[in-house]
Design a protein around this motif. Sequence first.
Motif, short mmCIF file in Angstrom:
data_model
loop_
_atom_site.label_atom_id
_atom_site.label_comp_id
_atom_site.label_asym_id
_atom_site.label_seq_id
_atom_site.Cartn_x
_atom_site.Cartn_y
_atom_site.Cartn_z
N UNK A 275 0.80 -1.22 0.00
CA UNK A 275 0.00 0.00 0.00
C UNK A 275 0.83 1.27 0.00
N UNK A 276 2.16 1.11 0.02
CA UNK A 276 3.08 2.24 -0.14
C UNK A 276 2.92 3.32 0.92
N UNK A 277 2.68 2.89 2.13
CA UNK A 277 2.64 3.86 3.23
C UNK A 277 4.05 4.26 3.63
N UNK A 278 5.01 3.39 3.37
CA UNK A 278 6.41 3.65 3.66
C UNK A 278 7.26 2.66 2.90
N UNK A 279 8.56 2.92 2.84
CA UNK A 279 9.47 2.04 2.12
C UNK A 279 10.16 1.09 3.08
N UNK A 280 10.34 -0.16 2.65
CA UNK A 280 11.12 -1.13 3.41
C UNK A 280 12.45 -1.41 2.72
N UNK A 281 12.63 -0.91 1.50
CA UNK A 281 13.86 -1.09 0.72
C UNK A 281 14.40 0.29 0.36
N UNK A 282 15.60 0.60 0.84
CA UNK A 282 16.16 1.94 0.61
C UNK A 282 16.46 2.21 -0.86
N UNK A 283 16.51 1.16 -1.66
CA UNK A 283 16.78 1.33 -3.09
C UNK A 283 15.50 1.47 -3.92
N UNK A 284 14.35 1.39 -3.26
CA UNK A 284 13.07 1.48 -3.96
C UNK A 284 12.55 2.91 -3.92
N UNK A 285 11.55 3.18 -4.77
CA UNK A 285 10.82 4.44 -4.69
C UNK A 285 9.38 4.17 -5.12
N UNK A 286 8.59 5.22 -5.19
CA UNK A 286 7.17 5.06 -5.51
C UNK A 286 6.98 4.29 -6.80
N UNK A 287 7.71 4.65 -7.84
CA UNK A 287 7.50 4.01 -9.14
C UNK A 287 7.90 2.54 -9.13
N UNK A 288 9.01 2.21 -8.51
CA UNK A 288 9.45 0.81 -8.51
C UNK A 288 8.48 -0.07 -7.72
N UNK A 289 7.97 0.45 -6.60
CA UNK A 289 7.03 -0.33 -5.80
C UNK A 289 5.70 -0.49 -6.54
N UNK A 290 5.22 0.57 -7.17
CA UNK A 290 3.97 0.46 -7.92
C UNK A 290 4.10 -0.52 -9.08
N UNK A 291 5.24 -0.52 -9.74
CA UNK A 291 5.41 -1.46 -10.87
C UNK A 291 5.53 -2.89 -10.35
N UNK A 292 6.12 -3.08 -9.17
CA UNK A 292 6.13 -4.41 -8.56
C UNK A 292 4.71 -4.84 -8.21
N UNK A 293 3.88 -3.91 -7.74
CA UNK A 293 2.47 -4.21 -7.49
C UNK A 293 1.77 -4.65 -8.76
N UNK A 294 2.06 -3.97 -9.87
CA UNK A 294 1.43 -4.32 -11.14
C UNK A 294 1.81 -5.74 -11.57
N UNK A 295 3.07 -6.09 -11.42
CA UNK A 295 3.51 -7.46 -11.76
C UNK A 295 2.76 -8.47 -10.90
N UNK A 296 2.64 -8.20 -9.60
CA UNK A 296 1.94 -9.11 -8.70
C UNK A 296 0.47 -9.25 -9.07
#
Length: 305
Positions: A275-296
């Motif tokens: 749900x992108x309330x916060x990051x758990x990976x310091x190398x991630x950002x909004x776009x990378x997490x959202x695209x990972x969501x799309x793959x899932x």
Amino acid sequence: MRRLVPALALLLALSGCGGASAGADGKLSVVTAFYPLQFISERVGGDVVSVSNLTKAGAEPHDVELNARQVGEITDADLVVYLSGFQPAVDDAVKQNGSGHAFDAASAITMLSADSADSHSHEGEEHVEESTSGTDPHFWLDPTRLATVAEQVGKKLAEADPEHAADFTARAAALSTELKTLDGEFSTGLKTCERRELVTSHTAFHYLADRYDLTQIGITGIDPEAEPSPQRLAAVAEEAKEHGTTTIFFETLVSPKVAETLAREVGAQTAVLDPLEGLTDENADYFSVMRANLVALTKALGCDS
């Protein structure tokens, strides 16, 4: 832990416990309540803005508590970007100490233009996203809504620093374009799927589901720490079986135990939907997490690539 009373926190801040004064480094000082607001403030503000986040990385933002230093930051900031109703401690501190220089993202959520809506049809654009136990605050899971908020942040920064207004406007427009490109990726990726039912550990995905014509089935309501009743688990299990659900989604920052229990019951697997309330990976950002969501999502729902 009890919330620190804002008035007491301010008293402590004024007695020497607060942070440095705004503009000490020559930059516009922006305090943000949690990650998505930090992300857009940094992208729009650029190198002339210093952005801080009241929610520590890996922390659950719903339950954030503020110390004296953080209340002092809110008091001294040039701009505070927050979402009313999401974090009570932040709401209290802004009301007491920062209302004159605060921007509430909630005021921009329903401001989507026809261009932002693109070719999508939204019924009840004025309605509030509801679940069985509250209002869903996760507007940023609809990239077009986040784009609208980013544009408003650009305007607020321009008011605070007119000398760099054109730069803020340009960066907000560039970010808006990126977010609308991401929206197109989701629309294309989720256009044709075997299933459109999204079974989640809690109902944090109303905006995403509404934008991309999905149906959210939440095990619990908005509160991620809530425990479902046996009756609710049985009802969701029945729905999951009826729809041929293959994946039960759980989220970062919250225990997956309930999702795992339901998955065993219906013979499904589990996967992360963030749900992108916060990051758990310091190398991630909004776009990378959202695209990972799309793959899932495309994998779980059996969507054509």
